[in-house]
Design a protein around this motif. Sequence first.
Motif, PDB file in Angstrom:
ATOM      1  N   ALA B 528     -12.377 -40.770 -13.061  1.00 23.69           N
ATOM      2  CA  ALA B 528     -11.706 -41.826 -12.293  1.00 23.69           C
ATOM      3  C   ALA B 528     -12.100 -43.201 -12.815  1.00 23.69           C
ATOM      4  O   ALA B 528     -11.278 -44.124 -12.844  1.00 23.69           O
ATOM      5  CB  ALA B 528     -12.064 -41.695 -10.818  1.00 23.69           C
ATOM      6  N   ALA B 529     -13.326 -43.322 -13.258  1.00 20.20           N
ATOM      7  CA  ALA B 529     -13.804 -44.635 -13.704  1.00 20.20           C
ATOM      8  C   ALA B 529     -13.122 -45.078 -14.990  1.00 20.20           C
ATOM      9  O   ALA B 529     -13.220 -46.233 -15.396  1.00 20.20           O
ATOM     10  CB  ALA B 529     -15.314 -44.604 -13.890  1.00 20.20           C
ATOM     11  N   ASN B 530     -12.439 -44.141 -15.646  1.00 22.12           N
ATOM     12  CA  ASN B 530     -11.765 -44.493 -16.894  1.00 22.12           C
ATOM     13  C   ASN B 530     -10.255 -44.347 -16.794  1.00 22.12           C
ATOM     14  O   ASN B 530      -9.567 -44.264 -17.796  1.00 22.12           O
ATOM     15  CB  ASN B 530     -12.319 -43.624 -18.025  1.00 22.12           C
ATOM     16  N   THR B 531      -9.754 -44.293 -15.583  1.00 17.90           N
ATOM     17  CA  THR B 531      -8.329 -44.092 -15.365  1.00 17.90           C
ATOM     18  C   THR B 531      -7.717 -45.339 -14.736  1.00 17.90           C
ATOM     19  O   THR B 531      -8.336 -45.968 -13.879  1.00 17.90           O
ATOM     20  CB  THR B 531      -8.122 -42.866 -14.435  1.00 17.90           C
ATOM     21  N   LEU B 532      -6.496 -45.675 -15.205  1.00 19.31           N
ATOM     22  CA  LEU B 532      -5.701 -46.762 -14.628  1.00 19.31           C
ATOM     23  C   LEU B 532      -6.434 -48.107 -14.650  1.00 19.31           C
ATOM     24  O   LEU B 532      -6.407 -48.862 -13.680  1.00 19.31           O
ATOM     25  CB  LEU B 532      -5.270 -46.394 -13.204  1.00 19.31           C
ATOM     26  N   ILE B 533      -7.068 -48.381 -15.750  1.00 18.45           N
ATOM     27  CA  ILE B 533      -7.778 -49.649 -15.889  1.00 18.45           C
ATOM     28  C   ILE B 533      -6.784 -50.714 -16.331  1.00 18.45           C
ATOM     29  O   ILE B 533      -5.995 -50.500 -17.255  1.00 18.45           O
ATOM     30  CB  ILE B 533      -8.903 -49.525 -16.940  1.00 18.45           C
ATOM     31  N   GLU B 546     -22.900 -47.042 -14.936  1.00 24.99           N
ATOM     32  CA  GLU B 546     -23.360 -45.715 -14.517  1.00 24.99           C
ATOM     33  C   GLU B 546     -24.632 -45.837 -13.676  1.00 24.99           C
ATOM     34  O   GLU B 546     -25.515 -46.634 -13.991  1.00 24.99           O
ATOM     35  CB  GLU B 546     -23.634 -44.865 -15.765  1.00 24.99           C
ATOM     36  N   LEU B 547     -24.719 -45.038 -12.623  1.00 26.12           N
ATOM     37  CA  LEU B 547     -25.940 -45.016 -11.818  1.00 26.12           C
ATOM     38  C   LEU B 547     -27.049 -44.300 -12.577  1.00 26.12           C
ATOM     39  O   LEU B 547     -26.787 -43.371 -13.344  1.00 26.12           O
ATOM     40  CB  LEU B 547     -25.696 -44.269 -10.507  1.00 26.12           C
ATOM     41  N   ALA B 548     -28.281 -44.713 -12.315  1.00 27.91           N
ATOM     42  CA  ALA B 548     -29.406 -44.066 -12.988  1.00 27.91           C
ATOM     43  C   ALA B 548     -29.600 -42.647 -12.465  1.00 27.91           C
ATOM     44  O   ALA B 548     -29.820 -41.724 -13.229  1.00 27.91           O
ATOM     45  CB  ALA B 548     -30.669 -44.885 -12.787  1.00 27.91           C
ATOM     46  N   LEU B 549     -29.514 -42.491 -11.148  1.00 26.07           N
ATOM     47  CA  LEU B 549     -29.736 -41.173 -10.557  1.00 26.07           C
ATOM     48  C   LEU B 549     -28.654 -40.881  -9.532  1.00 26.07           C
ATOM     49  O   LEU B 549     -28.876 -40.992  -8.333  1.00 26.07           O
ATOM     50  CB  LEU B 549     -31.088 -41.151  -9.849  1.00 26.07           C
ATOM     51  N   PRO B 550     -27.460 -40.510 -10.017  1.00 27.61           N
ATOM     52  CA  PRO B 550     -26.383 -40.273  -9.044  1.00 27.61           C
ATOM     53  C   PRO B 550     -26.672 -39.036  -8.217  1.00 27.61           C
ATOM     54  O   PRO B 550     -27.462 -38.172  -8.625  1.00 27.61           O
ATOM     55  CB  PRO B 550     -25.156 -40.048  -9.931  1.00 27.61           C
ATOM     56  N   MET B 551     -26.059 -38.958  -7.043  1.00 24.56           N
ATOM     57  CA  MET B 551     -26.268 -37.779  -6.204  1.00 24.56           C
ATOM     58  C   MET B 551     -25.310 -36.667  -6.582  1.00 24.56           C
ATOM     59  O   MET B 551     -25.552 -35.508  -6.302  1.00 24.56           O
ATOM     60  CB  MET B 551     -26.072 -38.127  -4.737  1.00 24.56           C
ATOM     61  N   SER B 552     -24.164 -37.068  -7.169  1.00 26.13           N
ATOM     62  CA  SER B 552     -23.185 -36.057  -7.561  1.00 26.13           C
ATOM     63  C   SER B 552     -22.299 -36.634  -8.653  1.00 26.13           C
ATOM     64  O   SER B 552     -22.275 -37.842  -8.879  1.00 26.13           O
ATOM     65  CB  SER B 552     -22.318 -35.665  -6.362  1.00 26.13           C
ATOM     66  N   GLU B 553     -21.593 -35.745  -9.350  1.00 26.93           N
ATOM     67  CA  GLU B 553     -20.646 -36.183 -10.377  1.00 26.93           C
ATOM     68  C   GLU B 553     -19.520 -37.012  -9.752  1.00 26.93           C
ATOM     69  O   GLU B 553     -18.942 -37.866 -10.398  1.00 26.93           O
ATOM     70  CB  GLU B 553     -20.046 -34.963 -11.090  1.00 26.93           C
ATOM     71  N   GLU B 554     -19.236 -36.727  -8.490  1.00 24.68           N
ATOM     72  CA  GLU B 554     -18.147 -37.409  -7.791  1.00 24.68           C
ATOM     73  C   GLU B 554     -18.411 -38.904  -7.619  1.00 24.68           C
ATOM     74  O   GLU B 554     -17.491 -39.701  -7.564  1.00 24.68           O
ATOM     75  CB  GLU B 554     -17.955 -36.794  -6.390  1.00 24.68           C
ATOM     76  N   HIS B 555     -19.681 -39.245  -7.473  1.00 23.96           N
ATOM     77  CA  HIS B 555     -20.035 -40.640  -7.197  1.00 23.96           C
ATOM     78  C   HIS B 555     -21.083 -41.102  -8.195  1.00 23.96           C
ATOM     79  O   HIS B 555     -22.260 -41.205  -7.887  1.00 23.96           O
ATOM     80  CB  HIS B 555     -20.562 -40.783  -5.768  1.00 23.96           C
ATOM     81  N   LYS B 556     -20.624 -41.354  -9.402  1.00 23.42           N
ATOM     82  CA  LYS B 556     -21.562 -41.584 -10.490  1.00 23.42           C
ATOM     83  C   LYS B 556     -21.398 -42.949 -11.143  1.00 23.42           C
ATOM     84  O   LYS B 556     -22.343 -43.502 -11.693  1.00 23.42           O
ATOM     85  CB  LYS B 556     -21.329 -40.476 -11.516  1.00 23.42           C
ATOM     86  N   TYR B 557     -20.190 -43.495 -11.104  1.00 24.89           N
ATOM     87  CA  TYR B 557     -19.886 -44.755 -11.792  1.00 24.89           C
ATOM     88  C   TYR B 557     -19.347 -45.794 -10.820  1.00 24.89           C
ATOM     89  O   TYR B 557     -18.704 -45.453  -9.829  1.00 24.89           O
ATOM     90  CB  TYR B 557     -18.822 -44.514 -12.872  1.00 24.89           C
ATOM     91  N   LEU B 558     -19.561 -47.065 -11.150  1.00 23.03           N
ATOM     92  CA  LEU B 558     -18.970 -48.138 -10.353  1.00 23.03           C
ATOM     93  C   LEU B 558     -17.539 -48.367 -10.834  1.00 23.03           C
ATOM     94  O   LEU B 558     -17.267 -48.366 -12.026  1.00 23.03           O
ATOM     95  CB  LEU B 558     -19.781 -49.429 -10.508  1.00 23.03           C
ATOM     96  N   ARG B 559     -16.671 -48.606  -9.910  1.00 27.44           N
ATOM     97  CA  ARG B 559     -15.260 -48.635 -10.247  1.00 27.44           C
ATOM     98  C   ARG B 559     -14.840 -49.902 -10.988  1.00 27.44           C
ATOM     99  O   ARG B 559     -15.364 -50.993 -10.736  1.00 27.44           O
ATOM    100  CB  ARG B 559     -14.422 -48.484  -8.984  1.00 27.44           C
ATOM    101  N   LEU B 560     -13.876 -49.713 -11.873  1.00 28.69           N
ATOM    102  CA  LEU B 560     -13.168 -50.839 -12.485  1.00 28.69           C
ATOM    103  C   LEU B 560     -11.781 -50.940 -11.854  1.00 28.69           C
ATOM    104  O   LEU B 560     -11.082 -51.928 -12.017  1.00 28.69           O
ATOM    105  CB  LEU B 560     -13.027 -50.614 -13.993  1.00 28.69           C
ATOM    106  N   SER B 561     -11.374 -49.874 -11.211  1.00 28.04           N
ATOM    107  CA  SER B 561     -10.071 -49.858 -10.547  1.00 28.04           C
ATOM    108  C   SER B 561     -10.199 -48.981  -9.323  1.00 28.04           C
ATOM    109  O   SER B 561     -10.949 -48.009  -9.340  1.00 28.04           O
ATOM    110  CB  SER B 561      -9.011 -49.256 -11.476  1.00 28.04           C
TER     111      SER B 561
END
Lengths: 401, 809
Positions: B528-533, B546-561
């Motif tokens: 998702a973080a690389n889609t529709l930018i 990218e988070l240093a220690l994400p809790m899951s793959e679902e919530h790992k990056y800060l959004r650009l979109s």
Amino acid sequence: MSKGIPGYSRYRNEVDTLETLYELGWYRENMPRPLLGGGFLYCFLSYVRMNKGGNKKMKEQLKMIEQEALEKILQAKTTKELQDIKVTYLGKKGSLTSVLRGMGKLSKEERPVIGELANKVRERLTLSLEEQLEKLEEMALEEQLEKETIDVTLPGRPVRLGGQHLLTKVIEEIEDLFIGMGFEIREGPEVETDYFNFEALNLPKNHPAREMQDTFFITKELLMRTQTSPVQARTMLEYGGNKPVKMISPGKVYRRDTDDATHSHQFTQIEGLYVDKDVKMSDLKGVLDVFTKKMYGSDRKIRFRPSFFPFTEPSVEIDISCKACEGKGCSICKGSGWIEILGAGMVHPNVLSMAGYDPKVYSGFAFGMGPERIAMLKYGIKDIRQFYTNDIRFLTQYHNA
Amino acid sequence: MLVSLNWLKNYVDITDISPEELASKITKSGIEVDGIEYVAEKSEHVVVGYVVSCEKHPNADKLNLCQVDVGEEEPLQIICGAPNVAQGQKVAVAKPGAVLPNNFKIKRVKLRGVESNGMICSLQELGIEEKYVPKDVADGIYVFPKDVTVGESVEPLLNLNDAVLEFDLTPNRADCLSMLGVAYEVGAILNREVKLPSPNPKEGTEEAKDYIAVEVEAKEANPYYGAFVIRDVEIEQSPLWMRNYLIAAGIRPINNVVDITNYVLLEYGQPLHAFDYDKLGEKKIVVRHAKTNEKLVTLDEQERVLSQDHLVITDGKDPIALAGVMGGLSTEVTDTTKNVLLEAAYFDSSTVMKAVKSTGLYSDSSTRFTKGVDPNRVKEAGLRACELMGKYANATIAKGVVAYDALNREQKQVKVNVTEINKRLGTLLQPADVEDALQRLQFKFEKRSQEYLVYIPTRRGDISIFEDMLEEIARIYGYDKLPYTLPVGAGQAGGLTERQILIRKIKGIMEASGLMESRTYTLISENAANTLISPELTEANYVPIELALPMSEEHKYLRLSFLPEILRILTHNRARNEFDLGYYEIGKTFLTAESTLTKQPEERLRLAGAVTGNWVHHPWQQENKLVDFYVVKGILEKLFNYLNVAVVFKPCKHKDMHPGRTASLHLKGETIGFIGQLHPRLQKQFDLKETYVFDVDVEGLLEAYKNEPTYEEIPKYPSIGRDIAFVLDHTVLAAEVKQVIMDVGAPLVKHVSIFDVYEGEHLEAGKKSVAFHLVYQHPEKTLTDDEVQASYEQIIEAVKKKFNAYIRS
């Protein structure tokens, strides 16, 4: 009498002398009056010539014509029929005209008498024709309108209108409430430095309270803010330590929580701060009392109880009486009769001095609350994930005024 | 912290107050009581019974037929299936009529033809949680010590009538991690006396120093180490009362030596450790930092590889414990232990914290050390344990304690001024009120004119400045008694800034246009973080953070979109038979071109939305309109007009978008976003029908926003309209033709609109007809037909020439 006839009054002066011969009916026919009037006069005179001495007979004839015509008029069902009747009785070759042609035979004395009678008959017939015409027109219109009837119970054409997210609604309500008390609204970054998120708030590295807030770190020094409190420190620094700060700061915050009905790794917070000379703990009570009563209703009881936050001392947690059980204790309030709604306290002297305010001169209070929790309590929402699922059936429930 | 009220009663009188009332008072005074646990539901008719005889059931191999004396005339015949039942035991008997937890009613029954008049119970059956049941009775019935009386109710014997308060302690109140601390707190709240134990172990004649030596190398990390020598212990069950208290506090009883160290840990808040003295290599304790890669097998049988950050207890040679965290396996106390070396020490909290973090070993001991123990209770706790060992393990206590002692036991002093208190609290407290609070807290003080000098007991490590005392006084006085006032300081005009007002207005326009506001997650998946930018972000080489220690793959990056998340909303709703959907969101995106962040990213506000399904759905009047490009464009145009910004739409290609139905948005030469139809590939991926999206940089709009409405004279002279239809190549853009018309027609052409677009059978392939309506107007005169005609013809010529167009007849 001149209603609806343009230029009538000017014309009226010109033909003043012929006044008695003109009647409503003629005008309605929209024909030049002098010509028409003249024609009638001519006919009339010739009739009188023709019917000299036939006075009595003519009177009866006129009455008969009148009676016969009136009956037909009343029975007429269409405007066409009325037109025919008009031609039949009042037209150039009509029966009334024919009778009048015989007037020539009448004596000079009789002619005006019959003439007047004939005019009266014409007047009455014309009037009756008009009335019937109006009646028929009205009936036709009614019939037409009846046919145009629609089903008013069918749905209207939808007007598309969106609406606010419930959290936005709650946040704006709170914003407006505090704006009314002289607060301004401040914002801050969601990716914060360790310094502003922790240290400036009296949470040095290795402080045990840091365990309370499990943090999403990006690097050693940068993190997703775990609270909106860093905005306090940023605002105080910006204000330079010598003027009052009176702000609230709504925004998103993040914590390493597994999402479930009562936890969300992302949620919103509203931080409030008032720093000035001689701010007292009773002021905090007063302001939060106003807020709570306004937000939850003046019938709710409020309880202040001591607590601990690293950035305030003394610290306080505020409970309101449980609405569901009216303080008797139920599953919603875990049997206590009270529901915790916000945390607050007097700004810790370390926080003040780190932000450039002399704690010997300035004091202040700060508070923090969670709009999700407020909304959940206010509307009985049981699952915090609802706020982030954005189900249309959820959102539209709160789109009323 | 679990606080057994039966235990607490030993220190402070709470007999006249219900658990609920006490919990409420404690909560109101600052420690939140999260819940009240009753150890067991009421168990009536359960008494101590003596197993007179125990034989095999005549008809069942696994059942026993017992005659049990319950203090009545006749013994009860009871059938018992427990493997450990035996003649001579004292057991818990539920007599007929008894109701056990979970509403289990005991009746007279016949089991395989033989009458059974009651039940011999296990602790579990009496309501004790499985995990707290001592291992020796975990698989069968509970067996009492011999000294209980037959016929006696088991309820008090097994502490079944106890209520346990669950304290939700804030990090500052480490003092209440001990029963004594709780006693002080409750004593202060109720204004009652606190009775403390005064340990007085019966010492033998031998000197401890003859058995052990103590040497501390890491003096900073370990300012006090006390070693007690306890000889000839008899390992057995600890007394029933101690087992009961431990169970109530959530600790499983093991044997008397271990139970005593745990009991004192809970009572004093001081962790202790018992070593098997005979297993110590050299009879010398040396406390030092571990060597790199030094190894220690801890009690949980895990090998720990240590580093110089770790503090270890050694027997002069090898590590035998990880200080404050866990003991070593090699010196563990077992059933065969004869002599015990008891450690009572003060370890520095940050040293223990480091060890806890590196090993993940959170324990009752490490928690207390990391939060800080009371320096004045370390040695006393050791003495208390010795006393109990003497009493309940029949041990001989060697004289004295061998200690290294550099511990600071000084009390902090805080000045408290009544005037200042009232100024800060808004109260009218009298000196007597302040004194009352101090006395109840058992804080010693000296009165010095207007001021009190308060000596803070070392158990209250959380108090060091005036504000801390302010809270103590306020909470004992009662927060509820503080008055309500409103601030009187120099006010300011509260209000929204222009930016905040505009953002609210933008939201208002979106909602008035029919879109729902959404709130989605900032942290999204890599995909998702690389889609529709938006194109300008890609051009600027921004990368998702990218988070240093994400809790899951679902919530790992800060959004650009936020479009991918909004599309998920559409998918969610479609799966619930909601097909006509339009959402928008306004929020932050996080922009950086750095692959590893060295500074905070730029946080820019964006506005994005997605629309799918019917835009107008009014079926009974045959008025249905699917969402298309122009519906969404219309919404944006309305917004741009409202903000008075001139945004240009240009065709654009984007990997996630329909190649022929996408436009980039431009403002003052900068790209600020895009709009268009989602690529069918993505539509399929999200299980969506035709979907249109937009994404706009709000910051760009706000910068360009002009709030300068100037008065423009309303024209006095009539306007003249002209229509014109050009046949153009399909690829010619209407906006470009319109621009030529505006340019050539200036200044007389005031307004140009498009009223018809046609492609189809009446035109050759590859051609389209676009019809324009031109409005001519002059501010100072009525235009003549000739003037209009001349301009009109110029326009036609220009368009024909520029676009290879002709007039549609």
